[in-house]
Write a protein that holds these residues in place. Structure first.
Motif, PDB file in Angstrom:
ATOM      1  N   THR A  74       0.831  -1.211   0.000  1.00 18.82           N
ATOM      2  CA  THR A  74       0.000   0.000   0.000  1.00 18.82           C
ATOM      3  C   THR A  74       0.862   1.256   0.000  1.00 18.82           C
ATOM      4  OG1 THR A  74      -1.659  -1.235   1.270  1.00 18.82           O
ATOM      5  CG2 THR A  74      -1.885   1.163   1.200  1.00 18.82           C
ATOM      6  N   LEU A  75       1.918   1.252   0.827  1.00 18.63           N
ATOM      7  CA  LEU A  75       2.828   2.399   0.854  1.00 18.63           C
ATOM      8  C   LEU A  75       3.465   2.626  -0.514  1.00 18.63           C
ATOM      9  CD1 LEU A  75       4.686   1.952   4.262  1.00 18.63           C
ATOM     10  CD2 LEU A  75       3.236   3.873   3.617  1.00 18.63           C
ATOM     11  N   LEU A  76       3.926   1.547  -1.145  1.00 18.38           N
ATOM     12  CA  LEU A  76       4.592   1.687  -2.442  1.00 18.38           C
ATOM     13  C   LEU A  76       3.636   2.239  -3.497  1.00 18.38           C
ATOM     14  CD1 LEU A  76       6.819  -1.525  -2.607  1.00 18.38           C
ATOM     15  CD2 LEU A  76       7.604   0.861  -2.653  1.00 18.38           C
ATOM     16  N   LEU A  77       2.413   1.718  -3.528  1.00 22.85           N
ATOM     17  CA  LEU A  77       1.448   2.221  -4.504  1.00 22.85           C
ATOM     18  C   LEU A  77       1.167   3.709  -4.284  1.00 22.85           C
ATOM     19  CD1 LEU A  77      -1.136  -0.718  -4.675  1.00 22.85           C
ATOM     20  CD2 LEU A  77       0.382   0.061  -6.501  1.00 22.85           C
ATOM     21  N   GLY A  78       0.937   4.076  -3.017  1.00 26.60           N
ATOM     22  CA  GLY A  78       0.654   5.477  -2.723  1.00 26.60           C
ATOM     23  C   GLY A  78       1.823   6.383  -3.039  1.00 26.60           C
ATOM     24  N   GLU A  79       3.031   5.984  -2.637  1.00 19.84           N
ATOM     25  CA  GLU A  79       4.198   6.844  -2.837  1.00 19.84           C
ATOM     26  C   GLU A  79       4.597   6.943  -4.299  1.00 19.84           C
ATOM     27  OE1 GLU A  79       6.920   5.165  -0.042  1.00 19.84           O
ATOM     28  OE2 GLU A  79       5.961   6.141   1.671  1.00 19.84           O
ATOM     29  N   LEU A  80       4.412   5.867  -5.069  1.00 21.00           N
ATOM     30  CA  LEU A  80       4.655   5.950  -6.511  1.00 21.00           C
ATOM     31  C   LEU A  80       3.653   6.909  -7.162  1.00 21.00           C
ATOM     32  CD1 LEU A  80       5.420   2.213  -7.423  1.00 21.00           C
ATOM     33  CD2 LEU A  80       6.993   4.158  -7.606  1.00 21.00           C
ATOM     34  N   GLY A  81       2.402   6.840  -6.715  1.00 22.58           N
ATOM     35  CA  GLY A  81       1.404   7.772  -7.242  1.00 22.58           C
ATOM     36  C   GLY A  81       1.756   9.215  -6.935  1.00 22.58           C
ATOM     37  N   VAL A  82       2.266   9.470  -5.733  1.00 20.99           N
ATOM     38  CA  VAL A  82       2.642  10.830  -5.341  1.00 20.99           C
ATOM     39  C   VAL A  82       3.786  11.347  -6.211  1.00 20.99           C
ATOM     40  CG1 VAL A  82       3.676  12.214  -3.503  1.00 20.99           C
ATOM     41  CG2 VAL A  82       1.804  10.662  -2.972  1.00 20.99           C
ATOM     42  N   CYS A  83       4.845  10.542  -6.394  1.00 22.67           N
ATOM     43  CA  CYS A  83       5.990  11.050  -7.165  1.00 22.67           C
ATOM     44  C   CYS A  83       5.635  11.237  -8.643  1.00 22.67           C
ATOM     45  CB  CYS A  83       7.220  10.151  -6.990  1.00 22.67           C
ATOM     46  SG  CYS A  83       7.120   8.528  -7.721  1.00 22.67           S
ATOM     47  N   LEU A  84       4.820  10.328  -9.208  1.00 26.24           N
ATOM     48  CA  LEU A  84       4.417  10.485 -10.611  1.00 26.24           C
ATOM     49  C   LEU A  84       3.567  11.736 -10.813  1.00 26.24           C
ATOM     50  CD1 LEU A  84       3.554   6.783 -11.554  1.00 26.24           C
ATOM     51  CD2 LEU A  84       5.480   8.151 -12.390  1.00 26.24           C
ATOM     52  N   THR A  85       2.658  11.998  -9.883  1.00 27.15           N
ATOM     53  CA  THR A  85       1.787  13.166 -10.056  1.00 27.15           C
ATOM     54  C   THR A  85       2.516  14.477  -9.799  1.00 27.15           C
ATOM     55  OG1 THR A  85       0.972  12.741  -7.802  1.00 27.15           O
ATOM     56  CG2 THR A  85      -0.387  11.979  -9.631  1.00 27.15           C
ATOM     57  N   GLY A 167       9.443  20.415  -9.182  1.00 27.73           N
ATOM     58  CA  GLY A 167      10.532  19.516  -9.565  1.00 27.73           C
ATOM     59  C   GLY A 167      11.278  18.969  -8.356  1.00 27.73           C
ATOM     60  N   LEU A 168      11.524  19.837  -7.365  1.00 31.65           N
ATOM     61  CA  LEU A 168      12.162  19.383  -6.128  1.00 31.65           C
ATOM     62  C   LEU A 168      11.286  18.357  -5.413  1.00 31.65           C
ATOM     63  CD1 LEU A 168      13.516  22.785  -4.744  1.00 31.65           C
ATOM     64  CD2 LEU A 168      14.868  20.912  -5.709  1.00 31.65           C
ATOM     65  N   ALA A 169       9.981  18.601  -5.396  1.00 35.04           N
ATOM     66  CA  ALA A 169       9.055  17.651  -4.768  1.00 35.04           C
ATOM     67  C   ALA A 169       9.075  16.307  -5.502  1.00 35.04           C
ATOM     68  CB  ALA A 169       7.640  18.228  -4.761  1.00 35.04           C
ATOM     69  N   THR A 170       9.161  16.347  -6.825  1.00 35.94           N
ATOM     70  CA  THR A 170       9.237  15.106  -7.605  1.00 35.94           C
ATOM     71  C   THR A 170      10.481  14.311  -7.235  1.00 35.94           C
ATOM     72  OG1 THR A 170       8.108  16.199  -9.452  1.00 35.94           O
ATOM     73  CG2 THR A 170       9.260  14.133  -9.927  1.00 35.94           C
ATOM     74  N   ALA A 171      11.622  14.981  -7.208  1.00 40.26           N
ATOM     75  CA  ALA A 171      12.874  14.298  -6.861  1.00 40.26           C
ATOM     76  C   ALA A 171      12.827  13.729  -5.448  1.00 40.26           C
ATOM     77  CB  ALA A 171      14.048  15.266  -7.010  1.00 40.26           C
ATOM     78  N   GLY A 172      12.290  14.518  -4.524  1.00 38.72           N
ATOM     79  CA  GLY A 172      12.212  14.058  -3.139  1.00 38.72           C
ATOM     80  C   GLY A 172      11.322  12.842  -2.976  1.00 38.72           C
ATOM     81  N   THR A 173      10.191  12.822  -3.675  1.00 38.25           N
ATOM     82  CA  THR A 173       9.278  11.690  -3.534  1.00 38.25           C
ATOM     83  C   THR A 173       9.780  10.448  -4.271  1.00 38.25           C
ATOM     84  OG1 THR A 173       7.948  12.674  -5.317  1.00 38.25           O
ATOM     85  CG2 THR A 173       7.210  13.034  -3.058  1.00 38.25           C
ATOM     86  N   VAL A 174      10.580  10.622  -5.296  1.00 36.48           N
ATOM     87  CA  VAL A 174      11.248   9.456  -5.909  1.00 36.48           C
ATOM     88  C   VAL A 174      12.166   8.799  -4.882  1.00 36.48           C
ATOM     89  CG1 VAL A 174      12.974   8.739  -7.615  1.00 36.48           C
ATOM     90  CG2 VAL A 174      11.098  10.234  -8.300  1.00 36.48           C
ATOM     91  N   GLY A 175      12.911   9.631  -4.145  1.00 32.69           N
ATOM     92  CA  GLY A 175      13.771   9.103  -3.086  1.00 32.69           C
ATOM     93  C   GLY A 175      12.980   8.394  -1.999  1.00 32.69           C
ATOM     94  N   ILE A 176      11.807   8.936  -1.656  1.00 34.15           N
ATOM     95  CA  ILE A 176      10.960   8.319  -0.631  1.00 34.15           C
ATOM     96  C   ILE A 176      10.483   6.943  -1.091  1.00 34.15           C
ATOM     97  CG2 ILE A 176       8.686   8.480   0.467  1.00 34.15           C
ATOM     98  CD1 ILE A 176       9.157  11.527   0.607  1.00 34.15           C
TER      99      ILE A 176
END
Length: 416
Positions: A74-85, A167-176
């Motif tokens: 569930t965490l992975l699905l949610g966090e992948l959705g966050v970084c993609l969006t 863009g910074l948020a995208t990079a940060g959430t990829v790391g998460i």
């Protein structure tokens, strides 16, 4: 207990939670402003309400998914959705496509809400009663620190650099998401999941019906909702009152030097004071208060917190407002870690994320209550609003008393 002795998942989630709140504060705090400039205030309000409503659906869906299929997935699905969006929002803003930015924002908040119950349940999975107050204190401290830094960075970058911010948020959430994939292990208890031939929707509803039938949990949800409703008054009714009514004045006139402030500036100072005090005092309060009985902390904390906001509702004197903010922050630090521990003690292993999903709705309900208080405050004098806060505080304490009473349905929760 030392931080190094905590479960590895827990250390990762605290660090990841800090980054998540930092990024959320950097970007999401300014989305209402972005939408207002693009579509006008009235339309922006409707758009934000739609996002909140979908967030509720995401929270409930994530709670069901996590109990049925595990926290990590569930965490992975949610966090992948966050970084993609976030990536979609950055690209859309670069191409000056505000509706695409909004579409990304909607899905982003759904994905973040979807992951939230699994994150909260994972903390419960790997902590015992002896460590929970410390863990929740550290987590509360890190969240406030992240919110303070995120709002500061976002405030500097929003005008003229919003695409960079996204863009910074995208990079940060990829790391998460990468940290979750590499470092996080599954923690769902090995509680047998009862198979059913019902439809998924009916199974979903039946699971949440059991949560809502838990009377002790319902009382805690009421207390948490009213507590949050009072807390949100600072950026709702109290903020409006200060901006409208507070005369420009020297903040502390007894000093040889002082700062002259108006209502809006006073509001900013009060918010900063609360955040700084939480960051500075949270860990100190844990050490000082660890021998104070939970019952005393809950009652005194709710009382001080409510009293502080009652003063904010009526006072027009700068130093009195500063003192009230100190009092309410002390009450907040006394109450919140114990309430979170109380919640952890009453949540059954097999339905943790469903419980956390419903509990997290207190924030959204409180937002509605706090917004309604602006309208109520337009016809009720300040002393009437203070009395309303006092009533909220009495209800909070009454709910705590019912939960902790020896005759309650959960006698194990009745602490000294």
């Amino acid at each position: 207990m030392r931080l190094a002795a905590l479960h590895p998942n827990l250390r990762v989630r605290i660090a990841v939670g800090f980054v998540q709140r930092l990024l959320d504060s950097m970007v999401m705090s300014f989305m209402a402003v972005y939408l207002a400039f693009q579509y006008g205030v009235a339309v922006a309000g409707v758009l934000v309400v739609a996002v909140m409503a979908l967030g509720v659906v995401g929270t409930l869906a994530g709670g069901h998914m996590s109990d049925a299929h595990g926290r990590r997935r569930t965490l992975l699905l949610g966090e992948l959705g966050v970084c993609l969006t976030f990536g979609v929002m950055a690209a859309a803003d670069a191409w000056h496509a505000p509706m695409a930015v909004y579409a990304g924002y909607v899905v982003n908040k759904f994905a973040a809400s979807f992951a939230m119950p699994a994150n909260d349940a994972m903390i419960l999975d790997v902590t015992g009663p002896e460590s929970r107050k410390l863990v929740y204190t550290i987590n509360y401290w890190s969240i406030n620190l992240a919110l303070a830094f995120g709002a500061l960075v976002g405030g500097f970058l929003y005008n003229g650099h919003f695409t960079l911010l996204l863009g910074l948020a995208t990079a940060g959430t990829v790391g998460i998401a990468a940290a979750t994939f590499v470092l996080i292990a599954e923690t769902r208890p090995d509680t047998p999941v009862q198979e059913t031939r019902q439809s998924i929707l009916r199974d979903f509803a039946s699971g949440y019906r059991l949560v809502l039938q838990d009377r002790a949990f319902g009382r805690l949800l009421v207390a948490a909702t009213l507590f949050m409703s009072i807390e949100l008054q600072l950026i709702n009714y109290i903020g409006v009152r200060l901006a409208r009514d507070l005369p420009r004045q020297d903040l502390i006139p007894a000093l040889p030097w002082t700062v002259r402030v108006d209502g809006v500036e006073m509001l900013g100072i009060l918010r900063a004071e609360n955040t700084v005090l939480v960051v500075v005092l949270a860990l100190v309060a844990h050490v000082v208060l660890r021998r104070v009985p939970d019952r005393v902390r809950l009652y005194a904390g709710a009382g001080l917190f409510t009293a502080g906001y009652m003063v904010l509702a009526v006072s027009d004197t700068g130093w009195v407002l500063l003192l009230a903010a100190l009092v309410l922050t002390i009450g907040e630090l006394m109450d919140v870690p114990v309430r979170q521990t109380l919640l952890a003690d009453m949540v059954p292993d097999g339905a943790r994320t469903r419980y956390m999903a419903v509990y997290n709705l207190n924030i959204r309900i409180a937002l509605v209550v706090a917004s309604a208080c602006i309208t109520v405050g337009s016809v009720v004098p300040p002393w009437g609003m203070a009395a309303l806060y006092g009533l909220f505080g009495l209800v909070i304490i009454s709910q705590y008393r019912a939960i902790l009473a020896p005759s309650a349905a959960r006698p194990a929760l009745a602490r000294a």
